[in-house]
Scaffold this motif. Structure first.
Motif, PDB file in Angstrom:
ATOM      1  N   GLY A 120       0.807  -1.231   0.000  1.00  0.00           N
ATOM      2  CA  GLY A 120       0.000   0.000   0.000  1.00  0.00           C
ATOM      3  C   GLY A 120       0.828   1.263   0.000  1.00  0.00           C
ATOM      4  O   GLY A 120       0.286   2.348   0.212  1.00  0.00           O
ATOM      5  N   ASP A 121       2.128   1.155  -0.229  1.00  0.00           N
ATOM      6  CA  ASP A 121       2.968   2.336  -0.059  1.00  0.00           C
ATOM      7  C   ASP A 121       2.662   3.420  -1.090  1.00  0.00           C
ATOM      8  O   ASP A 121       2.445   3.153  -2.275  1.00  0.00           O
ATOM      9  N   GLU A 122       2.702   4.640  -0.589  1.00  0.00           N
ATOM     10  CA  GLU A 122       2.235   5.782  -1.359  1.00  0.00           C
ATOM     11  C   GLU A 122       3.184   6.142  -2.511  1.00  0.00           C
ATOM     12  O   GLU A 122       2.742   6.415  -3.627  1.00  0.00           O
ATOM     13  N   VAL A 123       4.503   6.176  -2.213  1.00  0.00           N
ATOM     14  CA  VAL A 123       5.456   6.654  -3.236  1.00  0.00           C
ATOM     15  C   VAL A 123       5.466   5.740  -4.475  1.00  0.00           C
ATOM     16  O   VAL A 123       5.338   6.229  -5.609  1.00  0.00           O
ATOM     17  N   PRO A 124       5.580   4.410  -4.323  1.00  0.00           N
ATOM     18  CA  PRO A 124       5.541   3.557  -5.525  1.00  0.00           C
ATOM     19  C   PRO A 124       4.221   3.684  -6.286  1.00  0.00           C
ATOM     20  O   PRO A 124       4.210   3.629  -7.526  1.00  0.00           O
ATOM     21  N   THR A 125       3.114   3.881  -5.560  1.00  0.00           N
ATOM     22  CA  THR A 125       1.806   4.018  -6.234  1.00  0.00           C
ATOM     23  C   THR A 125       1.798   5.274  -7.107  1.00  0.00           C
ATOM     24  O   THR A 125       1.375   5.244  -8.273  1.00  0.00           O
ATOM     25  N   VAL A 126       2.304   6.375  -6.548  1.00  0.00           N
ATOM     26  CA  VAL A 126       2.334   7.627  -7.318  1.00  0.00           C
ATOM     27  C   VAL A 126       3.305   7.505  -8.497  1.00  0.00           C
ATOM     28  O   VAL A 126       3.013   7.952  -9.611  1.00  0.00           O
ATOM     29  N   LEU A 127       4.448   6.865  -8.278  1.00  0.00           N
ATOM     30  CA  LEU A 127       5.421   6.708  -9.381  1.00  0.00           C
ATOM     31  C   LEU A 127       4.807   5.920 -10.536  1.00  0.00           C
ATOM     32  O   LEU A 127       5.066   6.186 -11.713  1.00  0.00           O
ATOM     33  N   LEU A 128       3.965   4.944 -10.180  1.00  0.00           N
ATOM     34  CA  LEU A 128       3.299   4.141 -11.214  1.00  0.00           C
ATOM     35  C   LEU A 128       2.343   5.018 -12.029  1.00  0.00           C
ATOM     36  O   LEU A 128       2.329   4.960 -13.267  1.00  0.00           O
ATOM     37  N   ALA A 129       1.571   5.847 -11.343  1.00  0.00           N
ATOM     38  CA  ALA A 129       0.634   6.727 -12.066  1.00  0.00           C
ATOM     39  C   ALA A 129       1.390   7.740 -12.923  1.00  0.00           C
ATOM     40  O   ALA A 129       0.910   8.135 -13.994  1.00  0.00           O
ATOM     41  N   LEU A 130       2.570   8.153 -12.462  1.00  0.00           N
ATOM     42  CA  LEU A 130       3.343   9.160 -13.204  1.00  0.00           C
ATOM     43  C   LEU A 130       4.090   8.560 -14.406  1.00  0.00           C
ATOM     44  O   LEU A 130       4.710   9.282 -15.176  1.00  0.00           O
ATOM     45  N   GLY A 131       4.081   7.236 -14.525  1.00  0.00           N
ATOM     46  CA  GLY A 131       4.781   6.597 -15.658  1.00  0.00           C
ATOM     47  C   GLY A 131       6.285   6.605 -15.492  1.00  0.00           C
ATOM     48  O   GLY A 131       7.027   6.752 -16.474  1.00  0.00           O
TER      49      GLY A 131
END
Ligand SMILES: Cc1cc2nc3c(=O)[nH]c(=O)nc-3n(C[C@H](O)[C@H](O)[C@H](O)COP(=O)(O)OP(=O)(O)OC[C@H]3O[C@@H](n4cnc5c(N)ncnc54)[C@H](O)[C@@H]3O)c2cc1C
Length: 254
Positions: A120-131
């Motif tokens: 559930g970590d936030e940083v990897p999730t955001v990096l995924l959305a940012l491509g």
């Protein structure tokens, strides 16, 4: 604690670090901020390779507007750097800020966060959305992987390899949204969602549903996590709410 630790290396070059990690694969770990590794009870680790003297703290946009963030850049730096604050609704800054208290953020690094991430970590999730793309150095040379592939095969990828940086594409004009739910304001997210919207595309990533963050897909077919933070039923129920909030924020429809 690392009770079987016998060797400590502090190489001055990336090539030397990679050689040490490659030769000691299976018993040697990279040491970045140490916030996860040092407290770990892992009898298999006999040597650490301290990354602090390596040139891995760059935070530089290139001529095409892509941004390279070095693996040793701390979460605190990511939370506050003006070059990141200006990107996609500050979602990467917000994720880094949310990831840990200030004392931990001052030491925890981007590379360590990717290498040790929980579902559930936030940083990897955001990096995924940012491509984002993960840049690695291996004994066979440099290697680049989309963050989705890295998250999918993390353990195999990191066998003897070093994360050197994360590269974000040119995000000029992109809007972002980020939403999460957690048991308390300081606890890890149960589920989080990040959305990035451009004039002709939108990307949504979700963390906390499966072992690693994933791009939005057919959630009904996913084998959803269930743990002390939340049941799979709760996660299935809350995920669409968070996706809607993140998309609404990115589309300015709040
Ligand atoms: C109390 C507390 C609460 C936290 N809450 C959250 C949270 O809610 N959300 C969140 O996202 N994070 C959270 N974290 C942070 C997270 O769990 C890790 O502690 C942190 O991200 C690890 O970064 P580090 O630089 O200290 O890595 P280290 O502890 O140095 O290393 C962690 C792992 O990554 C490997 N590694 C490190 N750098 C590299 C590299 N460049 N290449 C290859 N492998 C590497 C190491 O070998 C090790 O296996 C929390 C941490 C603490 C202590």
């Amino acid at each position: 604690l690392l009770l079987n630790l016998r060797e400590y290396h502090r190489p001055a070059t990336i090539a030397e670090a990679v050689q040490l990690l490659h030769q000691g694969a299976g018993r040697t770990a990279a040491l970045a901020g140490g916030t996860d590794l040092v407290g770990r009870s892992d009898a298999s680790i006999e040597a650490v390779v301290d990354l602090r003297h390596l040139p891995l703290t760059d935070l530089t946009p290139d001529a095409n507007g892509a941004l390279r963030i070095g693996a040793m850049v701390t979460l605190q730096h990511i939370a506050t750097a003006p070059t990141i604050q200006s990107l996609a609704g500050r979602i990467l800054c917000r994720a880094a800020e949310r990831a840990a208290p200030a004392t931990i953020r001052a030491a925890a690094t981007l590379g360590g966060t990717l290498a040790s991430h929980k579902g559930g970590d936030e940083v990897p999730t955001v990096l995924l959305a940012l491509g984002a793309v993960v840049c690695l150095e291996t004994a066979a040379g440099p290697w680049e992987l989309p963050v989705a592939d890295f998250l999918n095969q993390r353990e195999a990828v990191l066998e003897g390899a070093l994360i050197t940086a994360v590269r974000l594409p040119n995000l000029a004009g992109a809007r972002g949204g980020f939403a999460l739910v957690s048991r308390t304001p300081a606890d890890r997210a149960i589920v989080c969602a990040a959305a990035v919207v451009t004039t002709d595309d939108s990307t949504v990533a979700i963390g906390g549903m499966t072992a690693h963050p994933r791009l939005l897909g057919d959630i009904a077919r996913w084998e959803v996590l269930s743990d002390h933070r939340g049941s799979s039923e709760y996660r299935r129920w809350v995920a669409p709410v968070l996706v809607r909030r993140a998309l609404n924020e990115a589309s300015d429809r709040r």
